[in-house]
Design a protein around this motif. Sequence first.
Motif, PDB file in Angstrom:
ATOM      1  N   PHE A 173       0.686  -0.800   0.422  1.00 59.51           N
ATOM      2  CA  PHE A 173      -0.158  -0.456   0.065  1.00 59.51           C
ATOM      3  C   PHE A 173       0.893   1.159   0.073  1.00 59.51           C
ATOM      4  CE2 PHE A 173      -4.399  -1.944   0.386  1.00 59.51           C
ATOM      5  CZ  PHE A 173      -3.870  -3.028   1.479  1.00 59.51           C
ATOM      6  N   ARG A 174       0.878   2.112  -0.246  1.00 61.20           N
ATOM      7  CA  ARG A 174       1.280   3.986  -0.192  1.00 61.20           C
ATOM      8  C   ARG A 174       0.131   4.836   0.419  1.00 61.20           C
ATOM      9  NH1 ARG A 174       2.670   4.647  -6.837  1.00 61.20           N
ATOM     10  NH2 ARG A 174      -0.150   5.402  -7.452  1.00 61.20           N
ATOM     11  N   GLN A 175       0.918   5.210   1.394  1.00 61.43           N
ATOM     12  CA  GLN A 175       0.228   7.278   1.079  1.00 61.43           C
ATOM     13  C   GLN A 175       1.278   7.938   0.659  1.00 61.43           C
ATOM     14  OE1 GLN A 175      -1.568   6.722   5.436  1.00 61.43           O
ATOM     15  NE2 GLN A 175      -3.390   8.487   4.488  1.00 61.43           N
ATOM     16  N   ALA A 176       0.239   9.104   0.355  1.00 59.33           N
ATOM     17  CA  ALA A 176       1.207  10.507  -0.330  1.00 59.33           C
ATOM     18  C   ALA A 176       0.446  11.067   0.994  1.00 59.33           C
ATOM     19  CB  ALA A 176       0.718  10.522  -1.199  1.00 59.33           C
ATOM     20  N   PRO A 177       1.372  12.118   0.989  1.00 56.54           N
ATOM     21  CA  PRO A 177       0.832  13.721   1.921  1.00 56.54           C
ATOM     22  C   PRO A 177      -0.343  14.406   1.467  1.00 56.54           C
ATOM     23  CG  PRO A 177       2.860  13.824   1.634  1.00 56.54           C
ATOM     24  CD  PRO A 177       2.818  13.144   0.873  1.00 56.54           C
ATOM     25  N   GLY A 178      -1.388  14.128   3.093  1.00 59.52           N
ATOM     26  CA  GLY A 178      -2.810  14.732   2.717  1.00 59.52           C
ATOM     27  C   GLY A 178      -3.516  13.832   1.989  1.00 59.52           C
ATOM     28  N   LYS A 179      -3.475  12.443   1.217  1.00 60.01           N
ATOM     29  CA  LYS A 179      -4.410  11.668   1.228  1.00 60.01           C
ATOM     30  C   LYS A 179      -4.775  10.039   1.780  1.00 60.01           C
ATOM     31  CE  LYS A 179      -3.067  13.083  -3.505  1.00 60.01           C
ATOM     32  NZ  LYS A 179      -2.502  12.391  -5.445  1.00 60.01           N
ATOM     33  N   GLU A 180      -6.065   9.763   1.121  1.00 62.92           N
ATOM     34  CA  GLU A 180      -5.652   8.342   1.631  1.00 62.92           C
ATOM     35  C   GLU A 180      -4.410   7.478   1.284  1.00 62.92           C
ATOM     36  OE1 GLU A 180     -10.708   9.054   2.404  1.00 62.92           O
ATOM     37  OE2 GLU A 180      -9.543   7.434   0.995  1.00 62.92           O
ATOM     38  N   ARG A 181      -4.838   6.273   2.035  1.00 64.60           N
ATOM     39  CA  ARG A 181      -3.468   4.720   2.393  1.00 64.60           C
ATOM     40  C   ARG A 181      -4.570   4.371   0.694  1.00 64.60           C
ATOM     41  NH1 ARG A 181      -1.650   1.791   6.804  1.00 64.60           N
ATOM     42  NH2 ARG A 181      -3.658   1.140   7.317  1.00 64.60           N
ATOM     43  N   GLU A 182      -4.398   3.919   0.046  1.00 66.34           N
ATOM     44  CA  GLU A 182      -4.211   2.921  -1.612  1.00 66.34           C
ATOM     45  C   GLU A 182      -3.871   1.429  -1.352  1.00 66.34           C
ATOM     46  OE1 GLU A 182      -4.218   4.739  -5.083  1.00 66.34           O
ATOM     47  OE2 GLU A 182      -2.093   5.426  -4.825  1.00 66.34           O
ATOM     48  N   GLY A 183      -4.268   0.554  -2.094  1.00 62.79           N
ATOM     49  CA  GLY A 183      -3.933  -0.451  -2.771  1.00 62.79           C
ATOM     50  C   GLY A 183      -2.909  -0.473  -4.122  1.00 62.79           C
ATOM     51  N   VAL A 184      -1.917  -0.597  -3.699  1.00 63.16           N
ATOM     52  CA  VAL A 184      -0.469  -0.753  -5.163  1.00 63.16           C
ATOM     53  C   VAL A 184      -0.551  -2.124  -5.496  1.00 63.16           C
ATOM     54  CG1 VAL A 184       1.638  -0.219  -5.818  1.00 63.16           C
ATOM     55  CG2 VAL A 184       0.896   1.178  -3.917  1.00 63.16           C
ATOM     56  N   ALA A 185      -0.746  -2.998  -4.950  1.00 62.48           N
ATOM     57  CA  ALA A 185       0.148  -4.383  -5.507  1.00 62.48           C
ATOM     58  C   ALA A 185      -0.675  -5.179  -5.103  1.00 62.48           C
ATOM     59  CB  ALA A 185       1.472  -4.893  -6.275  1.00 62.48           C
ATOM     60  N   ARG A 186      -0.980  -6.927  -4.931  1.00 67.65           N
ATOM     61  CA  ARG A 186      -0.747  -7.646  -4.222  1.00 67.65           C
ATOM     62  C   ARG A 186      -0.790  -8.956  -4.889  1.00 67.65           C
ATOM     63  NH1 ARG A 186      -6.659  -9.454  -4.270  1.00 67.65           N
ATOM     64  NH2 ARG A 186      -7.061  -7.903  -5.878  1.00 67.65           N
ATOM     65  N   PHE A 187      -0.332  -9.385  -4.125  1.00 73.59           N
ATOM     66  CA  PHE A 187       0.176 -11.392  -3.935  1.00 73.59           C
ATOM     67  C   PHE A 187      -0.608 -12.427  -3.435  1.00 73.59           C
ATOM     68  CE2 PHE A 187       3.720 -13.757  -6.648  1.00 73.59           C
ATOM     69  CZ  PHE A 187       3.044 -14.933  -5.660  1.00 73.59           C
ATOM     70  N   CYS A 188      -0.952 -12.865  -4.304  1.00 71.46           N
ATOM     71  CA  CYS A 188      -1.590 -13.943  -3.136  1.00 71.46           C
ATOM     72  C   CYS A 188      -1.327 -15.612  -3.281  1.00 71.46           C
ATOM     73  CB  CYS A 188      -3.636 -14.015  -4.304  1.00 71.46           C
ATOM     74  SG  CYS A 188      -4.500 -12.643  -3.845  1.00 71.46           S
ATOM     75  N   THR A 189      -0.948 -16.267  -2.286  1.00 69.20           N
ATOM     76  CA  THR A 189       0.406 -16.987  -2.229  1.00 69.20           C
ATOM     77  C   THR A 189      -0.576 -17.988  -3.083  1.00 69.20           C
ATOM     78  OG1 THR A 189       1.023 -15.715  -0.130  1.00 69.20           O
ATOM     79  CG2 THR A 189       0.991 -18.899  -0.550  1.00 69.20           C
ATOM     80  N   GLY A 190      -1.474 -18.823  -2.602  1.00 69.94           N
ATOM     81  CA  GLY A 190      -2.417 -19.805  -2.641  1.00 69.94           C
ATOM     82  C   GLY A 190      -2.595 -19.925  -4.153  1.00 69.94           C
ATOM     83  N   SER A 191      -2.538 -19.245  -5.095  1.00 71.54           N
ATOM     84  CA  SER A 191      -2.402 -19.100  -6.336  1.00 71.54           C
ATOM     85  C   SER A 191      -1.678 -18.577  -7.538  1.00 71.54           C
ATOM     86  CB  SER A 191      -4.680 -18.450  -7.501  1.00 71.54           C
ATOM     87  OG  SER A 191      -3.934 -17.330  -6.506  1.00 71.54           O
ATOM     88  N   SER A 192      -0.626 -17.506  -6.664  1.00 72.16           N
ATOM     89  CA  SER A 192       0.662 -17.114  -7.308  1.00 72.16           C
ATOM     90  C   SER A 192       0.234 -16.072  -8.184  1.00 72.16           C
ATOM     91  CB  SER A 192       1.173 -17.739  -7.443  1.00 72.16           C
ATOM     92  OG  SER A 192       2.094 -18.985  -7.193  1.00 72.16           O
ATOM     93  N   SER A 193      -1.241 -16.026  -7.584  1.00 69.53           N
ATOM     94  CA  SER A 193      -1.520 -14.512  -8.938  1.00 69.53           C
ATOM     95  C   SER A 193      -1.268 -12.974  -8.020  1.00 69.53           C
ATOM     96  CB  SER A 193      -3.425 -14.153  -8.637  1.00 69.53           C
ATOM     97  OG  SER A 193      -4.063 -15.644  -8.985  1.00 69.53           O
ATOM     98  N   THR A 194      -1.324 -11.516  -9.341  1.00 63.06           N
ATOM     99  CA  THR A 194      -0.616 -11.040  -9.177  1.00 63.06           C
ATOM    100  C   THR A 194      -2.415  -9.771  -8.816  1.00 63.06           C
ATOM    101  OG1 THR A 194       0.490 -10.488 -10.515  1.00 63.06           O
ATOM    102  CG2 THR A 194       1.516 -11.441  -8.693  1.00 63.06           C
ATOM    103  N   TYR A 195      -1.873  -8.424  -8.065  1.00 59.91           N
ATOM    104  CA  TYR A 195      -3.073  -7.148  -8.781  1.00 59.91           C
ATOM    105  C   TYR A 195      -2.516  -6.530  -8.577  1.00 59.91           C
ATOM    106  CZ  TYR A 195      -6.217 -11.526  -8.339  1.00 59.91           C
ATOM    107  OH  TYR A 195      -6.379 -13.138  -8.375  1.00 59.91           O
TER     108      TYR A 195
END
Length: 126
Positions: free
Chosen positions: A37-59
């Motif tokens: 995740f990332r959070q810039a000053p004055g902004k909400e935290r946002e998801g950047v990338a995700r790794f799902c271990t079971g399927s080795s899938s990425t988003y």
Amino acid sequence: QVQLVESGGGSVQAGGSTSLTCTASGHTSSTTTMAWFRQAPGKEREGVARFCTGSSSTYYADSVKGRFTISQDNAKKTLYLEMNSLQPEDTAMYYCAATSLDRCPFSMPDRAFPYWGQGTQVTVSS
């Protein structure tokens, strides 16, 4: 409990590259999904990338798709984020997160992740 420690990042010029590493310890066998995740000053935290271990899938968030690559080692103890073609809008504190929940391929908000690292700063200058 799972402990997460991020490293990497720093200052980079626009168009450049850098990488982040997240080292996990503790009860890592319970984690099924890890994310950046990332959070810039004055902004909400946002998801950047995700790794799902079971399927080795990425988003990826649309804003980083094609520029960032998330990966995880086989032992599930280290998560990586390779960041290319960086832009000033990528400047933020980047956080590693982990959870035992597996809702892939559906989106997972930050509240779904109980384990967080302390964050590492990425600053992109134009």
